[in-house]
Design an enzyme around this catalytic site. Structure first.
Site, PDB file in Angstrom:
ATOM      1  CG  HIS A 274      -1.698  -0.504   1.056  1.00 40.49           C
ATOM      2  ND1 HIS A 274      -3.315  -0.925   0.449  1.00 40.49           N
ATOM      3  CD2 HIS A 274      -2.552  -2.123   1.935  1.00 40.49           C
ATOM      4  CE1 HIS A 274      -4.398  -1.892   0.372  1.00 40.49           C
ATOM      5  NE2 HIS A 274      -3.618  -2.725   0.986  1.00 40.49           N
ATOM      6  CG  ASP A 337      -3.518  -4.153   4.858  1.00 38.06           C
ATOM      7  OD1 ASP A 337      -2.493  -3.196   4.765  1.00 38.06           O
ATOM      8  OD2 ASP A 337      -4.961  -3.733   4.519  1.00 38.06           O
ATOM      9  CD  GLU A 338      -5.560  -5.746   1.043  1.00 36.39           C
ATOM     10  OE1 GLU A 338      -7.140  -6.207   0.750  1.00 36.39           O
ATOM     11  OE2 GLU A 338      -5.446  -4.534   1.320  1.00 36.39           O
ATOM     12  CB  ALA A 339       2.466  -6.882   2.100  1.00 35.88           C
TER      13      ALA A 339
END
Length: 532
Positions: A274, A337-339
């Site tokens: 992100h 998150d969401e790496a």
């Protein structure tokens, strides 16, 4: 909440008598006419108080009412806050003083109420809110607001009467961490818009504001040592709008305002994923040395800081140092998150290097629950955002970290992500976690939600609001209300009070207050809203 559709002859006579009494400069204590509006019951408050003991005659707020405070400046500020609510709608002077008797008293006493608890007692001669700390007094004031007619929130003189039911409320929170998150990265929101949301959160005893300050679409907090993060990385948003950012002075203004409402601000810099706004601003943060273009879409998982490069950690150190210096609160959120574009090995290396930087600058780490796939440092909090249907393996990983001492903040996306659509026809929001109506958002127990996680590991509840589809305050309100009060109740009220059938009635009674405050909200068919 009861509303009048007309005026009976007897009520006309009673109101006329009351006006004559007021004109004569007299105070009527007790013996209120039966035809006058019934006072709001003590138990009709959101979040539900720990204990209510109704009894005795109500206290009438009149032209003679003042707010009596203890000698400290902080208690006086709370008194002025309360008087500032009462004056416009009642038309009364409502002086704030440390002299006299009767009226509304704000009183600090001992330590029996803890950091945020309070006792409210009401009778025909006055109301007293007693607490051990100013935060408790402030929360007691929120209860007092809800015990008054909703029209007390209006900014012009209203007819009243202003009666506070007799009895006692004893109250303290179930969890110490009760939070709402606002994403200012996907779409930017101004200082004024954030303050408006803070005021709405405070009414429901939320004590933490988590600000999501960076993402692929925009970097929203000034960093002096890396100025292009905001001047370039903050110049756009989802859909290609102009974006924006907070100067340090702006951010400090928000922090001070939140503190005046007894909310602690938790800033988040999401990493290593992100991070497109940062990568676009500084080419050297990319592994190939090439800056990507700014991003205005809504996909996730495509960006990553370059884990092997030393400049990455120079960057992280500078950002955390500058942000910690203007954040008086205890926590700093590092995302995680969401790496999806970071290998697991690199993710672990990154978190192992970054977590100590947070401690170096005097803050405690919070990360999204993927942090438990690395090694959370001692004292760290993991924020769980999975679903009821998240894999047992992933849940077990989080539960194991909790068993080993990592605290948990619960934000299950298919329960309290406020950006989820209510129904398929909801004009705002997304539905990747499913459709989340009001009952589903309320009807779960944080203490037993995550299998294998000790109840003692749960620090509290947070309701995040992501802003891919939100552009104005009315959008924020429409998605947050009426679900946010339920999340607040899950965080504040004893588990024994949790009951949908009684809650929906208390929730419905909030609608006239939201109308008076000029708020937007979703009129769920699951809630028995007042007619009219």
């Amino acid at each position: 909440m009861r509303r009048y559709q007309g005026t009976t002859p007897r009520l006309t006579r009673v109101l006329g008598s009351l006006l004559l009494v007021a004109a004569a400069g007299l105070t009527t204590v007790g013996a209120a006419p039966a035809a006058a509006a019934a006072a709001t019951p003590l138990a009709r408050v959101v979040p539900a108080p720990a204990e209510t003991r109704p009894g005795g005659r109500p206290y009438p707020v009149t032209w003679a009412t003042g707010v009596r405070v203890d000698g400290s400046d902080e208690v006086r500020r709370i008194g002025e806050y309360l008087a500032g609510i009462l004056r416009p709608s009642t038309g009364y002077r409502v002086p704030v003083t440390d002299q006299g008797t009767g009226g509304i008293r704000l009183h600090l006493s001992g330590d029996e109420f803890g950091a945020e608890g309070y006792r409210l007692t009401s009778g025909p001669t006055g109301v007293t809110i007693t607490a051990s700390a100013p935060a408790g007094l402030f929360h007691g004031v929120q209860t007092l607001r809800q015990l008054l007619p909703a029209s007390v929130e209006r900014k012009s003189v209203q007819p009243g009467p202003w009666r506070i039911a007799g009895g006692t409320v004893e109250d303290r929170p179930r969890y110490a961490y009760r939070s709402a998150m606002l994403d200012v990265s996907r779409h930017f929101f101004t200082v004024g818009q954030v303050k408006r949301y803070i005021d709405e959160l405070a009414l429901y005893k939320i004590n933490t504001l988590h600000l999501h300050l960076s993402d692929d679409q925009g970097w929203r907090i000034a960093v002096d040592s890396w100025p292009r993060l905001t001047t370039y990385g903050g110049s756009t948003q989802v859909g290609g709008g102009k974006g924006g950012y907070f100067t340090k002075a702006d951010y400090q203004d928000i922090v001070r305002y939140a503190a005046s409402r007894y909310l602690e601000v938790v800033p988040e810099i999401d990493m290593p994923g992100h991070t497109n706004a940062a990568l676009a601003s500084y080419a050297q943060l990319n592994c190939d040395g090439t800056a990507p273009p700014l991003y205005t879409g809504t996909q996730v998982g495509f960006s990553s800081l370059c884990v092997p490069k030393q400049v990455t950690y120079d960057f992280v150190d500078d950002v955390i140092r500058e942000l910690a210096a203007i954040t008086p609160g205890r926590y700093l959120h590092i995302g995680g998150d969401e790496a999806h574009s970071t290998s697991h090995a690199d993710y672990v290396k990154f978190m192992d290097r970054v977590q100590p930087v947070v401690a170096k600058y005097g803050k405690t780490v919070i990360g999204w629950h993927q942090l438990t796939g690395a090694t959370p440092v001692k004292g760290a909090l993991a924020q769980y955002w999975g679903l009821d249907g998240t894999s047992a393996t992933e849940k077990a990983q989080v539960a194991k970290a909790a068993q080993n001492g990592t605290g948990l903040i619960l934000s299950p996306a298919d329960r309290v992500y406020l950006d989820m659509k209510y129904t398929a026809s909801t004009r705002l929001g997304t539905k990747w976690a499913g459709l989340v109506e009001v009952r589903r958002s309320y009807d779960w127990n944080p203490g037993s939600y995550l299998p294998g996680a000790p109840a003692s590991a749960v620090r509290g509840v947070e309701a995040p609001l992501w802003s891919e589809t939100l552009t104005k305050s009315s959008d924020i309100e429409y998605m947050a209300f009426p679900r946010l009060p339920g999340a607040a109740e899950l965080g504040w009220s004893p588990a024994a009070t949790h009951d949908w059938d009684t809650y929906k009635v208390r929730l419905a009674a909030q609608a006239p207050r939201w109308d008076a405050l000029g708020m937007s909200y979703y009129k769920s068919p699951q809630v028995p809203w007042p007619a009219g």
